[in-house]
Design a protein around this motif. Structure first.
Motif, PDB file in Angstrom:
ATOM      1  N   ALA A  24      45.356  75.722  12.622  1.00  0.00           N
ATOM      2  CA  ALA A  24      45.092  76.660  11.531  1.00  0.00           C
ATOM      3  C   ALA A  24      43.617  77.046  11.551  1.00  0.00           C
ATOM      4  O   ALA A  24      42.762  76.241  11.913  1.00  0.00           O
ATOM      5  N   MET A  25      43.343  78.292  11.132  1.00  0.00           N
ATOM      6  CA  MET A  25      41.964  78.771  11.163  1.00  0.00           C
ATOM      7  C   MET A  25      41.642  79.534   9.896  1.00  0.00           C
ATOM      8  O   MET A  25      42.542  79.903   9.136  1.00  0.00           O
ATOM      9  N   GLY A  26      40.355  79.765   9.687  1.00  0.00           N
ATOM     10  CA  GLY A  26      39.957  80.467   8.480  1.00  0.00           C
ATOM     11  C   GLY A  26      38.663  81.237   8.675  1.00  0.00           C
ATOM     12  O   GLY A  26      37.936  81.030   9.645  1.00  0.00           O
ATOM     13  N   TRP A  27      38.438  82.135   7.738  1.00  0.00           N
ATOM     14  CA  TRP A  27      37.174  82.862   7.648  1.00  0.00           C
ATOM     15  C   TRP A  27      36.511  82.483   6.327  1.00  0.00           C
ATOM     16  O   TRP A  27      37.154  82.494   5.285  1.00  0.00           O
ATOM     17  N   PHE A  28      35.240  82.186   6.401  1.00  0.00           N
ATOM     18  CA  PHE A  28      34.432  81.883   5.233  1.00  0.00           C
ATOM     19  C   PHE A  28      33.265  82.866   5.196  1.00  0.00           C
ATOM     20  O   PHE A  28      32.969  83.534   6.184  1.00  0.00           O
ATOM     21  N   ARG A  29      32.593  82.944   4.051  1.00  0.00           N
ATOM     22  CA  ARG A  29      31.389  83.743   3.962  1.00  0.00           C
ATOM     23  C   ARG A  29      30.371  83.058   3.060  1.00  0.00           C
ATOM     24  O   ARG A  29      30.729  82.282   2.174  1.00  0.00           O
ATOM     25  N   GLN A  30      29.126  83.393   3.326  1.00  0.00           N
ATOM     26  CA  GLN A  30      28.050  82.825   2.526  1.00  0.00           C
ATOM     27  C   GLN A  30      26.979  83.889   2.304  1.00  0.00           C
ATOM     28  O   GLN A  30      26.374  84.376   3.264  1.00  0.00           O
ATOM     29  N   ALA A  31      26.793  84.238   1.040  1.00  0.00           N
ATOM     30  CA  ALA A  31      25.752  85.186   0.653  1.00  0.00           C
ATOM     31  C   ALA A  31      24.467  84.416   0.356  1.00  0.00           C
ATOM     32  O   ALA A  31      24.517  83.227   0.054  1.00  0.00           O
ATOM     33  N   PRO A  32      23.318  85.075   0.421  1.00  0.00           N
ATOM     34  CA  PRO A  32      22.050  84.387   0.142  1.00  0.00           C
ATOM     35  C   PRO A  32      22.060  83.726  -1.228  1.00  0.00           C
ATOM     36  O   PRO A  32      22.423  84.350  -2.231  1.00  0.00           O
ATOM     37  N   GLY A  33      21.688  82.454  -1.263  1.00  0.00           N
ATOM     38  CA  GLY A  33      21.632  81.728  -2.513  1.00  0.00           C
ATOM     39  C   GLY A  33      22.976  81.289  -3.062  1.00  0.00           C
ATOM     40  O   GLY A  33      23.035  80.712  -4.156  1.00  0.00           O
ATOM     41  N   GLU A  34      24.031  81.554  -2.322  1.00  0.00           N
ATOM     42  CA  GLU A  34      25.368  81.207  -2.786  1.00  0.00           C
ATOM     43  C   GLU A  34      25.970  80.122  -1.898  1.00  0.00           C
ATOM     44  O   GLU A  34      25.519  79.892  -0.775  1.00  0.00           O
ATOM     45  N   GLU A  35      27.003  79.481  -2.409  1.00  0.00           N
ATOM     46  CA  GLU A  35      27.726  78.497  -1.612  1.00  0.00           C
ATOM     47  C   GLU A  35      28.689  79.212  -0.660  1.00  0.00           C
ATOM     48  O   GLU A  35      29.128  80.325  -0.922  1.00  0.00           O
ATOM     49  N   ARG A  36      28.997  78.537   0.426  1.00  0.00           N
ATOM     50  CA  ARG A  36      29.971  79.082   1.360  1.00  0.00           C
ATOM     51  C   ARG A  36      31.343  79.046   0.701  1.00  0.00           C
ATOM     52  O   ARG A  36      31.745  78.033   0.113  1.00  0.00           O
ATOM     53  N   GLU A  37      32.076  80.147   0.818  1.00  0.00           N
ATOM     54  CA  GLU A  37      33.395  80.230   0.197  1.00  0.00           C
ATOM     55  C   GLU A  37      34.420  80.711   1.208  1.00  0.00           C
ATOM     56  O   GLU A  37      34.108  81.460   2.143  1.00  0.00           O
ATOM     57  N   ILE A  38      35.641  80.285   0.971  1.00  0.00           N
ATOM     58  CA  ILE A  38      36.706  80.732   1.848  1.00  0.00           C
ATOM     59  C   ILE A  38      37.054  82.173   1.520  1.00  0.00           C
ATOM     60  O   ILE A  38      37.044  82.581   0.349  1.00  0.00           O
ATOM     61  N   VAL A  39      37.355  82.946   2.540  1.00  0.00           N
ATOM     62  CA  VAL A  39      37.788  84.329   2.381  1.00  0.00           C
ATOM     63  C   VAL A  39      39.274  84.445   2.683  1.00  0.00           C
ATOM     64  O   VAL A  39      40.031  85.021   1.907  1.00  0.00           O
ATOM     65  N   ALA A  40      39.681  83.886   3.812  1.00  0.00           N
ATOM     66  CA  ALA A  40      41.077  83.966   4.231  1.00  0.00           C
ATOM     67  C   ALA A  40      41.365  82.828   5.198  1.00  0.00           C
ATOM     68  O   ALA A  40      40.458  82.325   5.858  1.00  0.00           O
ATOM     69  N   ALA A  41      42.638  82.462   5.281  1.00  0.00           N
ATOM     70  CA  ALA A  41      43.053  81.411   6.204  1.00  0.00           C
ATOM     71  C   ALA A  41      44.430  81.745   6.745  1.00  0.00           C
ATOM     72  O   ALA A  41      45.204  82.474   6.113  1.00  0.00           O
ATOM     73  N   ILE A  42      44.726  81.180   7.917  1.00  0.00           N
ATOM     74  CA  ILE A  42      45.996  81.468   8.558  1.00  0.00           C
ATOM     75  C   ILE A  42      46.512  80.213   9.242  1.00  0.00           C
ATOM     76  O   ILE A  42      45.743  79.433   9.824  1.00  0.00           O
TER      77      ILE A  42
END
Length: 121
Positions: A30-48
């Motif tokens: 299984a895999m996923g995409w995460f994102r992290q904006a400046p000053g923010e925590e890394r969050e999940i975007v999508a997973a498969i």
């Protein structure tokens, strides 16, 4: 050991589209995409899931983003449409050692280096 390389990031105007790719070497599940904006925590975007039959999306991207995979190419994609300035972040591809969808950071054993996505208003 799994090595992940993301590509496809860039600068786009609001309302535009980008497609991210994540090429993997080694056995992936299984895999996923995460994102992290400046000053923010890394969050999940999508997973498969490994089969591609099950997907997950964070509420903020539902209806706009689509995750998919091509196991023959060992590649996962994130099609991002109707992009918004709040989608601006570094996007990371990640791989688990599980076959089912995983939504927590701790569930991912391998990470790519990230690709920048910037959406201008």
């Amino acid at each position: 050991q799994v090595h992940l390389v993301e590509s496809g990031g860039g600068l786009v105007q609001a309302g535009g589209s980008l497609r991210l790719s994540c090429a993997a070497s080694g056995r992936t599940y299984a895999m996923g995409w995460f994102r992290q904006a400046p000053g923010e925590e890394r969050e999940i975007v999508a997973a498969i899931s490994w089969s591609g039959g099950t997907t997950y999306y964070v509420d903020s991207v539902k209806g706009r983003f689509t995750i998919s995979r091509d196991n023959a190419k060992n590649t996962v994609y994130l099609q991002m449409n109707i992009l918004k300035p709040e989608d601006t972040a570094v996007y990371f591809c990640a791989a688990t050692t599980r076959v089912v969808v995983t939504t927590t950071l701790s569930g991912y054993a391998y990470w790519g280096q990230g690709t920048q996505v910037t959406v201008s208003s």
